[in-house]
Scaffold this motif. Structure first.
Motif, PDB file in Angstrom:
ATOM      1  N   LYS A  20       0.842  -1.196   0.000  1.00 17.10           N
ATOM      2  CA  LYS A  20       0.000   0.000   0.000  1.00 17.10           C
ATOM      3  C   LYS A  20       0.886   1.259   0.000  1.00 17.10           C
ATOM      4  CE  LYS A  20      -3.755   1.985   2.709  1.00 17.10           C
ATOM      5  NZ  LYS A  20      -4.591   1.820   3.894  1.00 17.10           N
ATOM      6  N   SER A  22       1.744   4.922   1.007  1.00 15.57           N
ATOM      7  CA  SER A  22       1.422   5.742   2.174  1.00 15.57           C
ATOM      8  C   SER A  22       1.016   7.156   1.777  1.00 15.57           C
ATOM      9  CB  SER A  22       2.616   5.799   3.117  1.00 15.57           C
ATOM     10  OG  SER A  22       2.883   4.517   3.627  1.00 15.57           O
ATOM     11  N   LYS A  23       0.213   7.769   2.641  1.00 11.32           N
ATOM     12  CA  LYS A  23      -0.279   9.121   2.389  1.00 11.32           C
ATOM     13  C   LYS A  23       0.716  10.165   2.883  1.00 11.32           C
ATOM     14  CE  LYS A  23      -5.098   7.838   2.718  1.00 11.32           C
ATOM     15  NZ  LYS A  23      -6.362   7.978   3.426  1.00 11.32           N
ATOM     16  N   ILE A  24       0.725  11.297   2.197  1.00  8.49           N
ATOM     17  CA  ILE A  24       1.530  12.436   2.627  1.00  8.49           C
ATOM     18  C   ILE A  24       0.948  12.963   3.942  1.00  8.49           C
ATOM     19  CG2 ILE A  24       2.080  14.844   2.071  1.00  8.49           C
ATOM     20  CD1 ILE A  24       2.279  13.955  -0.864  1.00  8.49           C
ATOM     21  N   GLU A  26      -0.182  15.673   6.303  1.00  5.42           N
ATOM     22  CA  GLU A  26      -0.635  17.058   6.177  1.00  5.42           C
ATOM     23  C   GLU A  26      -0.123  17.873   7.357  1.00  5.42           C
ATOM     24  OE1 GLU A  26      -2.100  18.129   3.489  1.00  5.42           O
ATOM     25  OE2 GLU A  26      -2.327  16.136   2.611  1.00  5.42           O
ATOM     26  N   ASP A  29      -2.080  17.598  10.707  1.00 10.30           N
ATOM     27  CA  ASP A  29      -2.422  16.246  11.161  1.00 10.30           C
ATOM     28  C   ASP A  29      -2.341  16.190  12.696  1.00 10.30           C
ATOM     29  OD1 ASP A  29      -2.434  13.530  11.892  1.00 10.30           O
ATOM     30  OD2 ASP A  29      -1.376  12.920  10.089  1.00 10.30           O
ATOM     31  N   LYS A  61       1.332   6.449   6.631  1.00 10.30           N
ATOM     32  CA  LYS A  61       1.711   7.841   6.423  1.00 10.30           C
ATOM     33  C   LYS A  61       3.202   7.858   6.106  1.00 10.30           C
ATOM     34  CE  LYS A  61      -1.682   9.576   9.723  1.00 10.30           C
ATOM     35  NZ  LYS A  61      -1.855  10.282  11.007  1.00 10.30           N
ATOM     36  N   ARG A  62       3.632   8.888   5.416  1.00 11.43           N
ATOM     37  CA  ARG A  62       5.029   8.979   4.981  1.00 11.43           C
ATOM     38  C   ARG A  62       5.932   9.484   6.103  1.00 11.43           C
ATOM     39  NH1 ARG A  62       5.119   9.853  -1.454  1.00 11.43           N
ATOM     40  NH2 ARG A  62       3.243   8.644  -1.840  1.00 11.43           N
ATOM     41  N   ASN A  81       7.422  12.929   5.321  1.00 13.48           N
ATOM     42  CA  ASN A  81       7.281  13.160   3.875  1.00 13.48           C
ATOM     43  C   ASN A  81       8.635  13.166   3.155  1.00 13.48           C
ATOM     44  OD1 ASN A  81       4.487  13.382   4.208  1.00 13.48           O
ATOM     45  ND2 ASN A  81       4.572  15.587   4.438  1.00 13.48           N
TER      46      ASN A  81
END
Length: 164
Positions: A20, A22-24, A26, A29, A61-62, A81
């Motif tokens: 999967k 991973s999401k950046i 924010e 967050d 998450k990154r 990130n």
């Protein structure tokens, strides 16, 4: 504390949870501090770890944590990130391992210099250059954030060997 996801050889190689992307993270967050603390706890719980990515503990998450000399230096590098902006140097083949595939290793070719842009724990943008083994570890951990595993970078899965 979250545990490191350990998979069988077959699950690690096939389509599994670690594939999967991973999401950046924010900037607003509200969970980021807790996520980082859990990642560091999991990292420190493994005596052999030199790097760990958030997806390896089920946080997509990154975020990565790296410390190739944690027995000598308690200061871990936390990258939020992280983005590889340049890979240079000579190509080197080394056997890599992964906490999510315990008891196996395989030869992976990577260049030995990397420039990474990331956010530090304080939220400041950093651009750092890393060489040698540190460069390899960072590339390995950033791969996890993209759903790429070290076995994907091997010339042949037949080269994967047991270290039992």
């Amino acid at each position: 504390m979250k545990n490191i996801i350990e998979l069988s050889k077959e699950d690690f190689i096939s389509n599994n949870i670690l594939r999967k992307v991973s999401k950046i993270v924010e900037h607003d967050d509200p969970q980021i501090t807790q996520d980082i603390l859990e990642l560091i706890q999991a990292f420190e719980s493994s005596l052999i770890s030199v790097g760990l990515s958030a997806p390896q503990i089920g946080i997509f998450k990154r975020i990565i944590v790296v410390n190739i000399k944690k027995d000598q230096n308690p200061d871990h590098i936390v990258m939020i990130n992280p983005e590889i902006i340049q890979i240079t140097g000579s190509k080197k083949i080394m056997k890599e391992t992964c906490l999510s595939l315990p008891n196996f290793r395989g030869p992976v070719q990577r260049k030995d210099k990397v420039r990474v842009k990331y956010l530090g724990m304080e939220g400041n943008v950093k651009i750092e250059d890393y060489t040698g083994f540190m460069s390899r570890v960072i590339q390995h951990e950033i791969d996890h954030l993209l759903g790429v595993l070290y076995v994907d970078r091997m010339n042949s899965l037949s080269l994967l060997e047991s270290v039992n």
